[in-house]
Design a protein around this motif. Sequence first.
Motif, PDB file in Angstrom:
ATOM      1  N   LEU A 192       0.829  -1.207   0.000  1.00 57.93           N
ATOM      2  CA  LEU A 192       0.000   0.000   0.000  1.00 57.93           C
ATOM      3  C   LEU A 192       0.863   1.257   0.000  1.00 57.93           C
ATOM      4  N   ALA A 193       2.001   1.197   0.688  1.00 55.85           N
ATOM      5  CA  ALA A 193       2.916   2.346   0.682  1.00 55.85           C
ATOM      6  C   ALA A 193       3.467   2.619  -0.710  1.00 55.85           C
ATOM      7  N   GLU A 194       3.530   1.580  -1.544  1.00 49.80           N
ATOM      8  CA  GLU A 194       3.988   1.736  -2.925  1.00 49.80           C
ATOM      9  C   GLU A 194       2.858   2.154  -3.860  1.00 49.80           C
ATOM     10  N   GLY A 195       1.660   2.319  -3.316  1.00 41.36           N
ATOM     11  CA  GLY A 195       0.523   2.705  -4.141  1.00 41.36           C
ATOM     12  C   GLY A 195      -0.117   1.556  -4.886  1.00 41.36           C
ATOM     13  N   ARG A 196       0.120   0.305  -4.454  1.00 39.87           N
ATOM     14  CA  ARG A 196      -0.414  -0.861  -5.141  1.00 39.87           C
ATOM     15  C   ARG A 196      -1.854  -1.128  -4.716  1.00 39.87           C
ATOM     16  N   ARG A 197      -2.608  -1.774  -5.602  1.00 35.26           N
ATOM     17  CA  ARG A 197      -3.987  -2.164  -5.309  1.00 35.26           C
ATOM     18  C   ARG A 197      -4.024  -3.666  -5.057  1.00 35.26           C
TER      19      ARG A 197
END
Length: 433
Positions: A192-197
């Motif tokens: 989530l910190a990497e912006g992943r879904r």
Amino acid sequence: MTSQDELNSTLLPAETEVALERAVDSAHRHENLFSERAANIKQSAVRDVFDISIRPGLVSLAGGSPYLKSLPMQDLGKTAERIIAEHGLEALQYGGGQGMEQLRRQICDVMAAEGITDADPADIVVTTGSQSAQDVAAKVFCDPGDVILCEDPTYVGALNTFEAYQVDVQAIEMDEQGLVPERLEQRIADLLAEGRRIKLLYTIPSFNNPSGITLAADRRQRIVDICRAHNILILEDNPYGLLRFDGHPLPPMRAENPDDVIYLGSFSKIFAPGVRLGWALVPRHLHRRFYLACEAVVLCPSPLTQMLVSAYLSDYDWQGHLANTRSLYSERCSTMLKGLAAHLPEGVSWTTPDGGFFVWVTLPEGVDTYPLLYQAIDAGVVFIPGAAFTPSDEPSNKLRLAFSAVSPEDIEEGIRRLAPILRTAIEENASRA
């Protein structure tokens, strides 16, 4: 048929061939014809691996197949004959896409034996094995680049299915009690910190294929709670749940969490894989889209095999048969564990399953089990290298052994043949180190 095709058809069930295809990379002249989606699936020349002649007495510890010889074949043949003779116009015609209501009601009874007591037949979709339900879940919920979390190791068929939809499969290491909640939380936080879904957690909580590990009862609800907090849907694959050796299956994650888990079941392990029937118990708010996507894949599950399975559940002592096969699998598992203890050297470890079909063997770091497959075939035994069961491209020091469809005598002989190969590989690895 060539000798290598004979070897494959005789010894290697479909799951085994798929697993081996994942264990080695191979390019060929048709590579540029694949779509972008298909190119994500690991390709290999599995028949090159098995380009040897048929050898009498070759022991296969590779295939995860149920033991079928104890089924009442003659009686089942009469049942099939009766179904066609008396209900042929229905059995041989198209059917409804969701599956027959009578079978869906019976599936509720099967799940009740596992601990799911609130299932509604209206929320069940009959599928062509649980494999097609995995495909539908990836199709319905995932866009290219989305993340599906899974155990490491996990079922090879699911890996191939998910990768076909250009999904990023992120594996989370297990310990002897299954998926570790703390590691799950940390991986979710990092992604989530990497912006992943993150869309799904795919899990085989009872007798994981390939490891045989069972997710501990006290971890199950915690994992559901973690996923719920991050709006991650759980895809619970439970084909082996009723095959716990002591006859007391752990309650599935779905039992207390009807809105957060899609539950997948299968008749392949508790009846026969040839009927190609499974099911998905889908949360009501997700059911319509899931059902329509299933219908788009297969149009309708086979009415003939549905009626045969329904007759098996109503007219035969299916629970008595399960009790007998659990006893048989327990004996074979015990034989395998004793053989491993007697023949394998120090530095090798393995899981001790409470049910299911598989034992997972770990060699010292630095040993790659895939090249050992060639040597094993020469010695008259087949296994599945561990590299098949992970999204990683790294070599694996693990291997899967299946005991379910092999006699105790053949299990003992297979391990006796395999042990010197593993011992030599370990010694060579130590000398290199």
